[in-house]
Structures are given as C-alpha cells and as structure tokens.
Design an enzyme around this catalytic site. Sequence first.
Site, PDB file in Angstrom:
ATOM      1  N   HIS A  32       5.440 -39.242  -2.577  1.00  0.00           N
ATOM      2  CA  HIS A  32       6.117 -38.003  -2.951  1.00  0.00           C
ATOM      3  C   HIS A  32       7.595 -38.064  -2.588  1.00  0.00           C
ATOM      4  O   HIS A  32       8.040 -37.452  -1.624  1.00  0.00           O
ATOM      5  CB  HIS A  32       5.446 -36.799  -2.277  1.00  0.00           C
ATOM      6  CG  HIS A  32       4.090 -36.492  -2.832  1.00  0.00           C
ATOM      7  ND1 HIS A  32       2.926 -36.839  -2.177  1.00  0.00           N
ATOM      8  CD2 HIS A  32       3.702 -35.901  -3.987  1.00  0.00           C
ATOM      9  CE1 HIS A  32       1.886 -36.454  -2.896  1.00  0.00           C
ATOM     10  NE2 HIS A  32       2.331 -35.891  -4.004  1.00  0.00           N
TER      11      HIS A  32
ATOM     12  N   VAL B 207      11.796 -40.861  -6.517  1.00  0.00           N
ATOM     13  CA  VAL B 207      11.414 -41.759  -7.612  1.00  0.00           C
ATOM     14  C   VAL B 207      10.215 -41.180  -8.365  1.00  0.00           C
ATOM     15  O   VAL B 207      10.149 -41.250  -9.595  1.00  0.00           O
ATOM     16  CB  VAL B 207      11.098 -43.167  -7.074  1.00  0.00           C
ATOM     17  CG1 VAL B 207      10.777 -44.117  -8.224  1.00  0.00           C
ATOM     18  CG2 VAL B 207      12.275 -43.703  -6.266  1.00  0.00           C
TER      19      VAL B 207
END
Length: 502
Positions: free
Chosen positions: A209, A212
């Site tokens: 998380h 990206v």
Amino acid sequence: MSSAEGEPLVSAPALLSSGLLIQDSCHSAIRLTSFQDVRRGAISYDSSDQTALYIRMLDVRVRSQVGFEPERRSSHPYLCIDFRTLHTRLGCSSTSASYDPERRVHRLLSFQRYLHSSRLLRGVPQQIPLHILDEDYTGQARCMLEKVGNWNFDIFLFDRLTNGNSLITLTFHLLNQYGLVELFQLDMVKLWRFLVMVQEDYHSDNPYHNAVHAADVTQAMYCYLREPMLAKSLTSKDILLGLLAAATHDLDHPGVNQPFLIKTDHYLATLYRNTSVLENHHWKSAVGLLRETGLFSHLPAEDRLNMERDLGSLILATDISRQNDYLSRFRLHLDQENLCMSTASHRHFVLQMALKCADICNPCRPWELSKQWSEKVTEEFFQQGDIEKKHKLEVSPLCDREMNTVGNIQIGFMTYVAEPLFAEWARFCDTRLSQTMLGHMGLNKASWGGLQQEPAPVSEEAEPSTACADTGDAATAPSDGSTATTAGGTSSKEIPQGSRES
C-alpha cells in the site's frame, strides 16, 4: 467525556473553529480558515462526529488543559492551540490570535511530511528528490506515457524512470490529457502541490500500500474509463472524480488491516466506530489535502462539497468487507438490464465498480507484473502477522508466514473475490480488455497452482519424515483453489475484513 485516565478529551465541535493557530516546523504560526475537517499528524477528523477525540501527534496526546484557550465564535468554540508543547526544539514564541489572516497560509504537516521536514532541518537530504515536470517527461518515461492505455503497462519500470514519482507524473499527465486542467480552471501550481503532497502521504515503507500501488490503480482506472460503455457516457466531472479517487484511494495507509486497528484499540477505529475505518481515513485525508492546497477553492462552495462527498463515495466503495453488497447490486442491475448511463446516480455506481476493479486488478495483469504484486501484498500481510506475534496478539487470517504461502493466498483471493467481480464486469463491458483480464487471471491462477504442487527440494541427507512433511504441506493447497486450505487448517476463503489488495 473523559479518557481512560480520567482526563477530558478534546471534543469534535472544538475542532470546528473558524481558525486555528498552529506552530509549524518552519517556525511560523499559521491560520486555517473554514477548515471543518482538520488534519494533522496523518489523522483525519470528521466534522460530523460529535464524540470526544484523541489528537495524537508523535505519540503525544494534546489535552484541553495544555495550550487551549476556549473562546466562542459564531456557533462553534474557537481554539487557540500552541503546539510548542509538541515541538520543544522550536524556540520561537507563539503568535497571538490577531495574526493577519491575509498572510500566506502554509499547509499542515502530516506525520510523513513531518519526518521529511525534520530530516531537512537536520541537514539530511530526502531519499527521493522530486524532479520538475519537464525532466519527468523526457526520455523513456515520456515514451511509456504514450502507451499508458495498454493493459500491460509496467508501473514498476515507469516508477524507476520517473525516479519514484510515478503517481505524480501519471496523474498529472492523465488530467492534462483529458483537458481537465483547463476545463475546471485548475491552478497548475496548486495541482502540482496537491499531487506532490498525495505522493508524500503514501508510506514508502509499505511493501504494497504505497504510491506505486496508487499509480497502478490510477492507470487501471484510466483503462476502464476508455471502455466504450463509459467513454461515451461519463461527464468531465465523472472522469475527474474517477482519477482523483484512484490516486487517493489508499492515502496514508498504515500497512495493517481494519481488524488489526480494531483489536489494538487504534484511535482511527474509535473515530470511525469500527466501520470502513481505513477507507474513511483515506477519504478524509484526501479532503484535507484538497483544502490545504485550495485546489477547488475557486469553485462555488456547494460544488466543492459535492465533489468531496462524491470522492468519498468512490473511496468508501473499495471497502472489501462490503464487496458482496456492491456485487449483488451490480448483478441485479445487469440481470434486469436497467443500468441507465444517462442517469447521474447510475454513472456514479459504475464508477464505484470500476474503482473496485482497478483496486484489485493485480491478478488480471500479465504474470510478470501480477507475481510481483502478489509477493508484495503477501509480505505486507506477513509483516502484520509478525507484529501480532511480537505483541502476543492473535495472528490475523492469512498473516502467518509459517502457515501460509503466496500461492494459496492468491488462489483463495482469485476464487472468492476477484473472479466473481471481474465476471460481472465482463458482462457489463464485454470487450477485448475484459476478456484479456479474465484470461490473465486464469493463467495466473494456474501458475500459482503449479508452483504450489512443485515439491520442495530435499537434500540427500534429509530424513524421510521431513520430505513427507514438506510434500504434505504443498498438497494442502489444490491448484483449482476449491478449498485453498492452508497448512494451519485455515481456508483462504476467510479473507480478513479490511485485508485486501487495495
């Protein structure tokens, strides 16, 4: 209302002042006007929540006795907060309440950005310097953006080419490509500042998380927005909301799931009453950044509030614990053939489903990309399990690295979560992209099944009992994912609430 120690807490209405004086890390006092959702230290505050709140910054609780001078202004009490108690190293004195409101407003620092600023003050350079737009758009990164609509878009490569700024570069490019910057008269400086702050507020140390992942979801959302059923019906406002929701849908994610926050009595779980805790925090964090940057400040107040509300509705739809509710409603619409894309509410619902698909589309990517995402999300699960073991807490399902493997977790996730969702999406958008996604998922599932069945290498000196034990463990996760039972006897169908590839 009081805390467990018997000390009074700061109530939510006390935060809804028409202004706050706060000492920031730049040694200057700042005033926030009409800031109903206050945000500091990566904490979001809901203006409708009338319960008492903890305000935590760097593990310090700010009590009403410390630096608070209550004062009545309009219908809400006014607070003058001196945060020198939190930053004792800042020697400058607090500014009085008569501070010039026309002075330039500085943004509040989230916990992530506070750490960045602290490093700068100590002379430590940032690990990832931000480059200007022209530099991001040169060379191979610019070539990749020309193919941003391809489903095999390699977000990992793009992130390297942009020096870790994939979310900023990609989102800015898409907003500009749709002409939304000009159409909504967005200030370029405010927009760039907003995107930089969004990327900063994703935790780079999260295996999954992080920024990206947000960039990957934004790219997937763009692919769905180009589908004929959506492209011919969505308004410019729909597209703007869809892209912003994708970019901010996991903002300030702590790297643990909702059950972990609840069982550890985390302040966010208390704040949002154990309901869509992470999703509410992501939404409120995004709203906080919109207001800090003033990105929509030129729009009428009613339009701004509607944009914030619709943004929240999209982000809240990514709560995996409500998966069956959305899927049943979507299936009913498709069965009755009554989805009308000319109706605003139906378009918004389709956007919710598109974001849900984008959020968990990793199993539908080509194997080279899907495998990387699978390993990253599983490692994040396992890191949570390690923390739970360290503090002698019950280990959450799928979070025990000794009892689960990447393969059996992924097979279970595809079987019980991803496949039902993307099957219905293919009914709605029966396009080449939908069939491609289903095809990739089938191949990826088979690949994980094959890896699960491969016997572990056994040395010649290994005892027979050890070899049998290894083979038995591998056999407990069938390739078809029908039971996906782990070595610990836990079915992969038991996807933990809040634990998701999102």
